[in-house]
Design an enzyme around this catalytic site. Structure first.
Site, PDB file in Angstrom:
ATOM      1  N   HIS A   1     -53.608  18.169  -3.287  1.00 43.47           N
ATOM      2  CA  HIS A   1     -53.185  16.941  -3.183  1.00 43.47           C
ATOM      3  C   HIS A   1     -54.541  16.190  -2.888  1.00 43.47           C
ATOM      4  O   HIS A   1     -54.913  14.977  -3.237  1.00 43.47           O
ATOM      5  CB  HIS A   1     -52.188  16.785  -2.113  1.00 43.47           C
ATOM      6  CG  HIS A   1     -50.834  16.957  -2.586  1.00 43.47           C
ATOM      7  ND1 HIS A   1     -50.292  18.145  -3.205  1.00 43.47           N
ATOM      8  CD2 HIS A   1     -49.713  15.979  -2.604  1.00 43.47           C
ATOM      9  CE1 HIS A   1     -48.998  18.177  -3.501  1.00 43.47           C
ATOM     10  NE2 HIS A   1     -48.731  16.910  -3.119  1.00 43.47           N
TER      11      HIS A   1
ATOM     12  N   ASP B   1      -6.804  -6.595  -5.791  1.00 42.76           N
ATOM     13  CA  ASP B   1      -6.428  -5.528  -6.276  1.00 42.76           C
ATOM     14  C   ASP B   1      -6.538  -5.794  -7.903  1.00 42.76           C
ATOM     15  O   ASP B   1      -6.882  -5.015  -8.952  1.00 42.76           O
ATOM     16  CB  ASP B   1      -4.961  -4.975  -6.364  1.00 42.76           C
ATOM     17  CG  ASP B   1      -4.962  -3.993  -5.165  1.00 42.76           C
ATOM     18  OD1 ASP B   1      -5.905  -3.401  -4.750  1.00 42.76           O
ATOM     19  OD2 ASP B   1      -3.776  -3.410  -4.722  1.00 42.76           O
TER      20      ASP B   1
ATOM     21  N   GLN C   1       0.774  -1.249  -0.074  1.00 45.14           N
ATOM     22  CA  GLN C   1      -0.080   0.144  -0.057  1.00 45.14           C
ATOM     23  C   GLN C   1       0.793   1.234  -0.093  1.00 45.14           C
ATOM     24  O   GLN C   1       0.521   2.268  -0.576  1.00 45.14           O
ATOM     25  CB  GLN C   1      -0.905   0.202   1.442  1.00 45.14           C
ATOM     26  CG  GLN C   1      -2.069  -0.981   1.406  1.00 45.14           C
ATOM     27  CD  GLN C   1      -3.021  -0.880  -0.225  1.00 45.14           C
ATOM     28  OE1 GLN C   1      -2.851  -1.945  -0.895  1.00 45.14           O
ATOM     29  NE2 GLN C   1      -3.364   0.358  -0.241  1.00 45.14           N
TER      30      GLN C   1
ATOM     31  N   HIS D   1       1.961   3.061  -3.133  1.00 46.34           N
ATOM     32  CA  HIS D   1       1.147   3.782  -4.204  1.00 46.34           C
ATOM     33  C   HIS D   1       1.475   5.194  -4.098  1.00 46.34           C
ATOM     34  O   HIS D   1       1.358   5.793  -5.051  1.00 46.34           O
ATOM     35  CB  HIS D   1      -0.138   3.651  -3.513  1.00 46.34           C
ATOM     36  CG  HIS D   1      -1.105   2.222  -4.124  1.00 46.34           C
ATOM     37  ND1 HIS D   1      -1.244   1.892  -5.528  1.00 46.34           N
ATOM     38  CD2 HIS D   1      -1.459   1.195  -3.487  1.00 46.34           C
ATOM     39  CE1 HIS D   1      -1.889   0.883  -5.760  1.00 46.34           C
ATOM     40  NE2 HIS D   1      -1.821   0.365  -4.447  1.00 46.34           N
TER      41      HIS D   1
ATOM     42  N   GLU E   1      -9.910   1.000   4.087  1.00 50.13           N
ATOM     43  CA  GLU E   1     -10.249   0.745   2.809  1.00 50.13           C
ATOM     44  C   GLU E   1     -10.100  -0.844   2.627  1.00 50.13           C
ATOM     45  O   GLU E   1     -10.717  -1.609   2.137  1.00 50.13           O
ATOM     46  CB  GLU E   1      -9.510   1.422   2.002  1.00 50.13           C
ATOM     47  CG  GLU E   1      -9.468   0.992   0.389  1.00 50.13           C
ATOM     48  CD  GLU E   1      -8.519   1.673  -0.606  1.00 50.13           C
ATOM     49  OE1 GLU E   1      -8.631   1.935  -1.703  1.00 50.13           O
ATOM     50  OE2 GLU E   1      -7.669   2.171   0.039  1.00 50.13           O
ATOM     51  N   HIS E   2      -9.091  -1.287   3.081  1.00 51.66           N
ATOM     52  CA  HIS E   2      -8.423  -2.760   2.950  1.00 51.66           C
ATOM     53  C   HIS E   2      -8.163  -3.225   4.476  1.00 51.66           C
ATOM     54  O   HIS E   2      -7.266  -2.616   5.095  1.00 51.66           O
ATOM     55  CB  HIS E   2      -7.357  -3.055   2.068  1.00 51.66           C
ATOM     56  CG  HIS E   2      -7.282  -2.269   0.712  1.00 51.66           C
ATOM     57  ND1 HIS E   2      -6.738  -1.094   0.340  1.00 51.66           N
ATOM     58  CD2 HIS E   2      -7.753  -2.650  -0.435  1.00 51.66           C
ATOM     59  CE1 HIS E   2      -6.914  -0.784  -0.781  1.00 51.66           C
ATOM     60  NE2 HIS E   2      -7.856  -1.960  -1.275  1.00 51.66           N
TER      61      HIS E   2
END
Length: 434
Positions: A425, A366, A264, A267, A332-333
């Site tokens: 209505h 991934d 990670q 990245h 996230e992960h």
């Protein structure tokens, strides 16, 4: 020059750990985002008013190339597939098959119900007509992102897939990205990225059609642009920098944990890599394993910065404490490198994707496990989920009353309408009932 030893934060105090996790989740906020939002607003307005001319000028300014024409010819996608080495073609095809199979199982069914008075109620799903797919460039190329965005759109039945991606320094799009676009059935591909690409998808230009939904991750400017155009188009999410949180016990292998944290951190300098462990020995061994694996790493500078700024190791008294901290971060992960991952997974409430056991590195998610890798970041897993087929679908309610049904329920409609002071209505029902 000798590189200084890696400095990754180690905590034992759970209160301090919780506060640090919240700070990591909020790492992209503040004045930087405010200044960037102003620049993004100016870019969007320029594209809205100047169209293709703005895209050419902005791409030349930010990427150093002038992509004229903007569109990559369809034949070039097919040619790029032909240039792909056989082993890479096979890998892309395997990933495509697995992602397609999983997403085909996500298709929601239409709903039809007959009420007690004969009324018919339902919900009907239909795809959007055009989808805009953003695929990042810059530091790396991401054919996996092409597949993860295009496949669910295709499964949903979207008629026109319009992909945008930044050109390289030579003005070209990476061959593997083109090959993946060919395999996934992308209809149009344009050499433009950043906030200007999102603006083009939202408003349309002479070359790029306006779309109905924009998906795909990007940098801060891409994310802010998606936020700014939301409402004119739908978006999948506001993606922040990538993150992984590993919960590990004494059974975990320090080298495996280190490799997954590095996967990670490589990245982006803003990527977060966090280890929560019940093992003092593992907490002591992982920094050394990280340092060893950083030697000769092709992205060592980026990875080291991410670990030193946003890396964290926390020693927890129990797996229950680790689960509580993980839910506070909503990663996230989330990797569960523990002896019994299934019961621990049941305890987790907030995570984009959970990877269970020692043989499930986040990297398989991934690329080819099947579930989508476009996931909620920065704590948004508390209320959001992965990109899916439903991202490209819209549902419509269907309502059909007969006279019997209106007579049976009309009195309640009249009472509710009159309580809200909405005369017509009530009258629309009263006139029908006579």
């Amino acid at each position: 020059m000798v590189t200084p030893a890696l400095r990754i934060e180690l905590l034992h105090d759970l209160t301090a750990a919780g506060e640090r996790l919240e700070a990591i989740a909020e790492r992209t906020g503040g004045s930087q985002s405010s200044e960037a939002a102003q620049r993004v607003d100016a870019i969007i307005e320029q594209v809205r008013t100047q169209g293709d001319a703005a895209l050419l000028e902005l791409t030349e300014r930010f990427d150093g190339v002038r992509p004229d024409p903007l569109r990559v010819p369809p034949a070039e996608l097919k040619a790029a597939w032909g240039r792909c080495p056989a082993d890479l073609q096979a890998a892309l095809q395997l990933a495509h098959r697995r992602i397609l199979d999983f997403h085909q199982r996500q298709r929601p069914a239409d709903l039809s119900v007959t009420g007690v008075h004969g009324e018919r109620l339902g919900r009907r799903w239909r795809p959007v007509e055009r989808a805009g797919l953003y695929v990042p460039g810059g530091r790396a190329s991401y054919p996996s992102t092409v597949l993860m965005n295009a496949v669910p759109a295709k499964v949903a039945g979207v008629e026109r897939l319009v992909m945008v991606t930044p050109p390289g320094s030579d003005g070209r799009v990476n061959d593997t990205v083109l090959a993946a676009a060919h395999l996934a059935g992308v209809d149009e591909l344009y050499r433009v990225g950043g906030a200007q690409a999102i603006a083009a998808l939202a408003y349309g230009t002479e070359s790029i059609p306006r779309v109905d939904v924009v998906t795909g991750p990007g940098n801060l400017y891409v994310t802010l642009a998606k936020k700014a155009v939301y409402g004119r188009v739908a978006i999948d999410s506001l993606a922040g920098p990538s993150e992984v949180l590993v919960i590990a016990d004494a059974s975990a292998n320090a080298e495996h944990v280190a490799a997954d944290l590095l996967a990670q951190a490589e990245h982006d300098p803003l990527a977060a890599a966090i280890l929560l462990t019940t093992s003092e020995a593992l907490a002591a061994a992982v920094p050394a394993a990280l340092e060893a694996q950083l030697q000769g790493h092709p992205r060592a500078a980026i990875t080291r910065q991410a670990l030193e700024d946003w890396g964290l190791i926390v020693v927890c008294p129990s797996l229950e404490d680790a689960a509580l901290l993980s839910d506070r971060f909503a990663p996230e992960h989330l990797e569960l490198q523990v002896e019994r991952p299934e019961p621990l997974a049941e305890r987790i409430h907030h995570a984009g994707a959970i990877f269970l056991g020692a043989w499930t590195p986040e990297a398989v998610g991934d690329y080819l496990a099947g579930p989508n890798h476009t996931l909620p970041t920065s704590g948004t897993a508390r209320f959001a989920g992965a990109l899916s087929v439903e991202t490209f679908l819209r549902h419509t309610s269907l309502i059909q009353f007969n006279r019997q049904a209106l007579e049976a329920t009309g009195g309640a409609v009249l009472a509710l309408a009159e309580s809200e002071g909405l005369h017509s209505h009530a009258e629309s029902v009263r006139l029908r009932l006579g």
